[in-house]
Motif scaffolding. Sequence first.
Motif, mmCIF file in Angstrom:
data_model
loop_
_atom_site.group_PDB
_atom_site.id
_atom_site.type_symbol
_atom_site.label_atom_id
_atom_site.label_comp_id
_atom_site.label_asym_id
_atom_site.label_seq_id
_atom_site.Cartn_x
_atom_site.Cartn_y
_atom_site.Cartn_z
ATOM 1 N N GLY A 1 -90.836 9.926 31.496
ATOM 2 C CA GLY A 1 -91.290 11.215 31.984
ATOM 3 C C GLY A 1 -92.448 11.039 32.941
ATOM 4 N N ALA A 2 -92.834 12.143 33.570
ATOM 5 C CA ALA A 2 -93.862 12.086 34.607
ATOM 6 C C ALA A 2 -95.279 12.060 34.051
ATOM 7 N N VAL A 3 -95.454 12.451 32.796
ATOM 8 C CA VAL A 3 -96.790 12.524 32.202
ATOM 9 C C VAL A 3 -96.940 11.367 31.213
ATOM 10 N N PHE A 4 -97.883 10.494 31.504
ATOM 11 C CA PHE A 4 -98.070 9.303 30.684
ATOM 12 C C PHE A 4 -98.381 9.688 29.231
ATOM 13 N N GLY A 5 -97.713 9.014 28.302
ATOM 14 C CA GLY A 5 -97.959 9.245 26.889
ATOM 15 C C GLY A 5 -97.276 10.469 26.322
ATOM 16 N N THR A 6 -96.411 11.103 27.119
ATOM 17 C CA THR A 6 -95.704 12.308 26.666
ATOM 18 C C THR A 6 -94.214 12.120 26.934
ATOM 19 N N PRO A 7 -93.524 11.339 26.102
ATOM 20 C CA PRO A 7 -92.116 11.027 26.359
ATOM 21 C C PRO A 7 -91.225 12.263 26.255
ATOM 22 N N VAL A 8 -90.250 12.304 27.130
ATOM 23 C CA VAL A 8 -89.321 13.431 27.237
ATOM 24 C C VAL A 8 -87.973 13.026 26.668
ATOM 25 N N ASP A 9 -87.304 13.976 26.033
ATOM 26 C CA ASP A 9 -85.977 13.730 25.476
ATOM 27 C C ASP A 9 -84.854 14.114 26.442
ATOM 28 N N VAL A 10 -85.056 15.215 27.183
ATOM 29 C CA VAL A 10 -83.971 15.750 28.016
ATOM 30 C C VAL A 10 -84.567 16.417 29.255
ATOM 31 N N TRP A 11 -83.865 16.275 30.371
ATOM 32 C CA TRP A 11 -84.253 16.896 31.642
ATOM 33 C C TRP A 11 -83.155 17.869 32.061
ATOM 34 N N LEU A 12 -83.561 19.071 32.479
ATOM 35 C CA LEU A 12 -82.573 20.038 32.961
ATOM 36 C C LEU A 12 -83.186 20.924 34.032
ATOM 37 N N GLY A 13 -82.326 21.455 34.886
ATOM 38 C CA GLY A 13 -82.781 22.253 36.010
ATOM 39 C C GLY A 13 -83.415 23.560 35.566
ATOM 40 N N MET A 14 -84.616 23.831 36.068
ATOM 41 C CA MET A 14 -85.299 25.065 35.700
ATOM 42 C C MET A 14 -84.579 26.319 36.192
ATOM 43 N N PRO A 15 -84.111 26.380 37.454
ATOM 44 C CA PRO A 15 -83.483 27.630 37.901
ATOM 45 C C PRO A 15 -82.351 28.084 36.985
ATOM 46 N N GLU A 16 -81.539 27.151 36.506
ATOM 47 C CA GLU A 16 -80.461 27.522 35.591
ATOM 48 C C GLU A 16 -81.023 27.935 34.232
ATOM 49 N N TYR A 17 -82.021 27.213 33.753
ATOM 50 C CA TYR A 17 -82.562 27.483 32.420
ATOM 51 C C TYR A 17 -83.185 28.871 32.336
ATOM 52 N N VAL A 18 -83.888 29.307 33.382
ATOM 53 C CA VAL A 18 -84.605 30.587 33.322
ATOM 54 C C VAL A 18 -83.773 31.754 33.846
ATOM 55 N N ALA A 19 -82.602 31.479 34.403
ATOM 56 C CA ALA A 19 -81.776 32.557 34.955
ATOM 57 C C ALA A 19 -81.461 33.595 33.882
ATOM 58 N N GLY A 20 -81.722 34.843 34.192
ATOM 59 C CA GLY A 20 -81.447 35.928 33.267
ATOM 60 C C GLY A 20 -82.504 36.145 32.213
ATOM 61 N N ARG A 21 -83.519 35.295 32.169
ATOM 62 C CA ARG A 21 -84.589 35.452 31.187
ATOM 63 C C ARG A 21 -85.694 36.338 31.759
ATOM 64 N N PRO A 22 -86.415 37.045 30.911
ATOM 65 C CA PRO A 22 -87.551 37.836 31.403
ATOM 66 C C PRO A 22 -88.545 36.945 32.142
ATOM 67 N N ARG A 23 -89.145 37.492 33.176
ATOM 68 C CA ARG A 23 -90.090 36.702 33.979
ATOM 69 C C ARG A 23 -91.377 36.479 33.187
ATOM 70 N N THR A 24 -91.641 35.222 32.902
ATOM 71 C CA THR A 24 -92.844 34.811 32.184
ATOM 72 C C THR A 24 -93.397 33.577 32.880
ATOM 73 N N PHE A 25 -94.399 32.972 32.268
ATOM 74 C CA PHE A 25 -94.930 31.727 32.822
ATOM 75 C C PHE A 25 -93.924 30.581 32.699
ATOM 76 N N ASP A 26 -92.822 30.778 31.965
ATOM 77 C CA ASP A 26 -91.773 29.764 31.932
ATOM 78 C C ASP A 26 -91.157 29.555 33.314
ATOM 79 N N HIS A 27 -91.369 30.490 34.237
ATOM 80 C CA HIS A 27 -90.832 30.391 35.590
ATOM 81 C C HIS A 27 -91.782 29.650 36.537
ATOM 82 N N TRP A 28 -92.854 29.068 36.005
ATOM 83 C CA TRP A 28 -93.851 28.391 36.836
ATOM 84 C C TRP A 28 -93.695 26.874 36.714
ATOM 85 N N VAL A 29 -93.985 26.165 37.812
ATOM 86 C CA VAL A 29 -93.868 24.706 37.837
ATOM 87 C C VAL A 29 -95.092 24.099 38.514
ATOM 88 N N THR A 30 -95.318 22.828 38.234
ATOM 89 C CA THR A 30 -96.315 22.041 38.960
ATOM 90 C C THR A 30 -95.599 21.269 40.058
#
Length: 206
Positions: free
Chosen positions: A139-168
């Motif tokens: 993963g991109a953040v040292f010491g924080t291993p990731v299990d799965v990667w998936l596209g954000m636009p698909e993941y948040v589609a149809g969901r209420p707009r929250t901070f989940d729609h924000w990226v670095t």
Amino acid sequence: PPIPAAERVFVLNEYRSGLTSNGIEGERVPLERFEAYREATRDVFADLAGHRLHGVSLRTRGDAFAARATLYAGRYFDAMGVPPVLGRFPREGETGQVVISHALWQRDWGGAPDVVGSAVWVDGRAYNVAGVVSSRFQGAVFGTPVDVWLGMPEYVAGRPRTFDHWVTPFGRLRDGVGREGALAAVQAAGARIPDEDATIRHINLE
């Protein structure tokens, strides 16, 4: 190293007053603002991507369990410069596909090559495994291993707009582009992109 030529990869941190969000990855911006940055800096970055860490429920071959996901936008793996160890990375805009960690592949599939195409469920939604990352990239953040990667636009589609729609945002500089020139271009781009929810105090490449 896990990320080739890591000195060419920079996080675009936009420090804001007003509506703000940040995390372990850095300062976050709304997905639409990320896309505007991406369009405005194509001459600067070979690839500008966005990401955020997110807790999800993941089911592979048994019961669901709590897992760490990277939700990404843009060509995340190209920006990182890491190849798959098995299978492939999803094409930009492709849906229904995820990438899994080497550790998860070993644990739940015993390293079997037929993992590619297998079904997994993220928060109850079915996806297929497109590829597996190297054991050297967790993963991109040292010491924080990731299990799965998936596209954000698909993941948040149809969901209420929250901070989940924000990226670095982060990106890999084009050949011949230095940090100072890139920073000037990014700051100019940020000043041109309207934002009704915040005042932009400072923009930096870190």
